[in-house]
Design a protein around this motif. Sequence first.
Motif, PDB file in Angstrom:
ATOM      1  N   PRO A  63       0.779  -1.234   0.000  1.00 54.22           N
ATOM      2  CA  PRO A  63       0.000   0.000   0.000  1.00 54.22           C
ATOM      3  C   PRO A  63       0.818   1.296   0.000  1.00 54.22           C
ATOM      4  CG  PRO A  63      -1.015  -1.576   1.460  1.00 54.22           C
ATOM      5  CD  PRO A  63       0.314  -2.160   1.033  1.00 54.22           C
ATOM      6  N   GLU A  64       2.100   1.251   0.357  1.00 48.54           N
ATOM      7  CA  GLU A  64       2.930   2.448   0.319  1.00 48.54           C
ATOM      8  C   GLU A  64       3.880   2.451  -0.874  1.00 48.54           C
ATOM      9  OE1 GLU A  64       4.565   4.123   3.816  1.00 48.54           O
ATOM     10  OE2 GLU A  64       2.756   3.764   4.993  1.00 48.54           O
ATOM     11  N   GLY A  65       3.693   1.521  -1.809  1.00 48.03           N
ATOM     12  CA  GLY A  65       4.472   1.526  -3.040  1.00 48.03           C
ATOM     13  C   GLY A  65       5.790   0.777  -2.998  1.00 48.03           C
ATOM     14  N   ASN A  66       6.022  -0.031  -1.964  1.00 49.39           N
ATOM     15  CA  ASN A  66       7.244  -0.838  -1.888  1.00 49.39           C
ATOM     16  C   ASN A  66       7.080  -2.082  -2.751  1.00 49.39           C
ATOM     17  OD1 ASN A  66       8.654   0.743   0.198  1.00 49.39           O
ATOM     18  ND2 ASN A  66       6.909   0.114   1.441  1.00 49.39           N
ATOM     19  N   GLU A  67       8.091  -2.355  -3.587  1.00 50.80           N
ATOM     20  CA  GLU A  67       8.036  -3.489  -4.495  1.00 50.80           C
ATOM     21  C   GLU A  67       8.348  -4.800  -3.767  1.00 50.80           C
ATOM     22  OE1 GLU A  67      10.466  -1.028  -4.984  1.00 50.80           O
ATOM     23  OE2 GLU A  67       9.539   0.176  -6.542  1.00 50.80           O
ATOM     24  N   PHE A  68       7.680  -5.869  -4.199  1.00 50.79           N
ATOM     25  CA  PHE A  68       8.019  -7.225  -3.765  1.00 50.79           C
ATOM     26  C   PHE A  68       7.584  -8.196  -4.848  1.00 50.79           C
ATOM     27  CE2 PHE A  68       3.762  -6.488  -2.145  1.00 50.79           C
ATOM     28  CZ  PHE A  68       3.100  -7.698  -2.243  1.00 50.79           C
ATOM     29  N   CYS A  69       8.225  -9.354  -4.897  1.00 53.56           N
ATOM     30  CA  CYS A  69       7.960 -10.319  -5.961  1.00 53.56           C
ATOM     31  C   CYS A  69       7.343 -11.594  -5.398  1.00 53.56           C
ATOM     32  CB  CYS A  69       9.255 -10.677  -6.693  1.00 53.56           C
ATOM     33  SG  CYS A  69       9.950  -9.279  -7.602  1.00 53.56           S
ATOM     34  N   VAL A  70       6.518 -12.219  -6.234  1.00 55.53           N
ATOM     35  CA  VAL A  70       5.959 -13.535  -5.919  1.00 55.53           C
ATOM     36  C   VAL A  70       6.414 -14.477  -7.024  1.00 55.53           C
ATOM     37  CG1 VAL A  70       3.882 -14.890  -5.514  1.00 55.53           C
ATOM     38  CG2 VAL A  70       3.961 -12.479  -4.794  1.00 55.53           C
ATOM     39  N   GLU A  71       7.175 -15.492  -6.631  1.00 56.30           N
ATOM     40  CA  GLU A  71       7.715 -16.477  -7.559  1.00 56.30           C
ATOM     41  C   GLU A  71       6.829 -17.721  -7.572  1.00 56.30           C
ATOM     42  OE1 GLU A  71      11.704 -17.247  -6.280  1.00 56.30           O
ATOM     43  OE2 GLU A  71      12.342 -15.181  -6.605  1.00 56.30           O
ATOM     44  N   ARG A  72       7.188 -18.684  -8.415  1.00 53.76           N
ATOM     45  CA  ARG A  72       6.475 -19.961  -8.426  1.00 53.76           C
ATOM     46  C   ARG A  72       6.706 -20.693  -7.109  1.00 53.76           C
ATOM     47  NH1 ARG A  72       8.628 -23.117 -13.459  1.00 53.76           N
ATOM     48  NH2 ARG A  72      10.532 -22.223 -12.665  1.00 53.76           N
ATOM     49  N   SER A  73       5.721 -21.470  -6.709  1.00 55.17           N
ATOM     50  CA  SER A  73       5.860 -22.281  -5.505  1.00 55.17           C
ATOM     51  C   SER A  73       6.870 -23.399  -5.744  1.00 55.17           C
ATOM     52  CB  SER A  73       4.508 -22.887  -5.115  1.00 55.17           C
ATOM     53  OG  SER A  73       4.102 -23.834  -6.088  1.00 55.17           O
ATOM     54  N   THR A  74       7.316 -24.010  -4.675  1.00 54.16           N
ATOM     55  CA  THR A  74       8.254 -25.132  -4.786  1.00 54.16           C
ATOM     56  C   THR A  74       7.649 -26.270  -5.589  1.00 54.16           C
ATOM     57  OG1 THR A  74       9.248 -24.505  -2.678  1.00 54.16           O
ATOM     58  CG2 THR A  74       9.677 -26.742  -3.456  1.00 54.16           C
ATOM     59  N   SER A  75       6.360 -26.554  -5.357  1.00 54.88           N
ATOM     60  CA  SER A  75       5.728 -27.648  -6.108  1.00 54.88           C
ATOM     61  C   SER A  75       5.618 -27.305  -7.592  1.00 54.88           C
ATOM     62  CB  SER A  75       4.362 -27.998  -5.527  1.00 54.88           C
ATOM     63  OG  SER A  75       3.469 -26.921  -5.666  1.00 54.88           O
ATOM     64  N   GLU A  76       5.368 -26.044  -7.937  1.00 60.88           N
ATOM     65  CA  GLU A  76       5.328 -25.647  -9.354  1.00 60.88           C
ATOM     66  C   GLU A  76       6.700 -25.802 -10.000  1.00 60.88           C
ATOM     67  OE1 GLU A  76       2.262 -22.143 -10.142  1.00 60.88           O
ATOM     68  OE2 GLU A  76       3.476 -21.779  -8.334  1.00 60.88           O
ATOM     69  N   ARG A  77       7.734 -25.459  -9.258  1.00 59.64           N
ATOM     70  CA  ARG A  77       9.104 -25.625  -9.778  1.00 59.64           C
ATOM     71  C   ARG A  77       9.432 -27.091  -9.996  1.00 59.64           C
ATOM     72  NH1 ARG A  77      12.597 -20.891  -8.603  1.00 59.64           N
ATOM     73  NH2 ARG A  77      11.243 -19.359  -7.615  1.00 59.64           N
ATOM     74  N   SER A  78       9.038 -27.938  -9.043  1.00 59.63           N
ATOM     75  CA  SER A  78       9.309 -29.371  -9.153  1.00 59.63           C
ATOM     76  C   SER A  78       8.595 -29.987 -10.341  1.00 59.63           C
ATOM     77  CB  SER A  78       8.867 -30.095  -7.876  1.00 59.63           C
ATOM     78  OG  SER A  78       9.641 -29.677  -6.786  1.00 59.63           O
ATOM     79  N   LYS A  79       7.334 -29.622 -10.535  1.00 59.79           N
ATOM     80  CA  LYS A  79       6.579 -30.134 -11.674  1.00 59.79           C
ATOM     81  C   LYS A  79       7.207 -29.694 -13.001  1.00 59.79           C
ATOM     82  CE  LYS A  79       2.186 -30.247  -9.225  1.00 59.79           C
ATOM     83  NZ  LYS A  79       0.878 -29.592  -9.060  1.00 59.79           N
ATOM     84  N   ALA A  80       7.666 -28.452 -13.051  1.00 66.06           N
ATOM     85  CA  ALA A  80       8.300 -27.938 -14.273  1.00 66.06           C
ATOM     86  C   ALA A  80       9.596 -28.680 -14.556  1.00 66.06           C
ATOM     87  CB  ALA A  80       8.534 -26.434 -14.153  1.00 66.06           C
ATOM     88  N   GLU A  81      10.383 -28.950 -13.490  1.00 66.26           N
ATOM     89  CA  GLU A  81      11.644 -29.678 -13.675  1.00 66.26           C
ATOM     90  C   GLU A  81      11.377 -31.101 -14.190  1.00 66.26           C
ATOM     91  OE1 GLU A  81      13.849 -29.441 -10.031  1.00 66.26           O
ATOM     92  OE2 GLU A  81      14.005 -27.256 -10.177  1.00 66.26           O
ATOM     93  N   GLN A  82      10.353 -31.741 -13.643  1.00 69.72           N
ATOM     94  CA  GLN A  82      10.014 -33.095 -14.079  1.00 69.72           C
ATOM     95  C   GLN A  82       9.553 -33.112 -15.533  1.00 69.72           C
ATOM     96  OE1 GLN A  82       7.134 -34.426 -11.220  1.00 69.72           O
ATOM     97  NE2 GLN A  82       8.651 -34.678  -9.598  1.00 69.72           N
ATOM     98  N   ALA A  83       8.880 -32.017 -15.937  1.00 66.01           N
ATOM     99  CA  ALA A  83       8.383 -31.920 -17.318  1.00 66.01           C
ATOM    100  C   ALA A  83       9.465 -31.406 -18.271  1.00 66.01           C
ATOM    101  CB  ALA A  83       7.164 -30.998 -17.381  1.00 66.01           C
ATOM    102  N   GLY A  84      10.576 -30.972 -17.687  1.00 67.46           N
ATOM    103  CA  GLY A  84      11.676 -30.468 -18.509  1.00 67.46           C
ATOM    104  C   GLY A  84      11.477 -29.054 -19.021  1.00 67.46           C
TER     105      GLY A  84
END
Length: 130
Positions: free
Chosen positions: A108-129
Amino acid sequence: MILRHVAIDCADPYKLASFWSAVTGWPLSAEDEVDDDEALLTAPEPLPGFLFIRVPEGKTVKNRIHFDWVPTERTRDEEVERLFTVGATLYEDHRTADGRGWATLLDPEGNEFCVERSTSERSKAEQAGT
């Protein structure tokens, strides 16, 4: 040394601490009140807490440091949508059609922050190549 707190300058410590409490699930200190010049979020051990401190000047430039968050109970996109409901806004969308990337949001005060993929999303992507 141990990092005890991350101090964040802001205009309204209690309001910003309340936002970040909704984001993280961490409680505000029972000692803090609405008009205090400081407000503390207590993080679970061993993480540092967030200490919000009232300052007279507003944010004028991009943060020199920001938080990168990884969801634990939702997907990246579900988490981004949840954060919109508690007051975050989209700053830059770096998500791609193949599921990679991240979203940069503003508190609400304009400070930036990031949201990355979850660990499970990363694992699924790695398994799928991907």
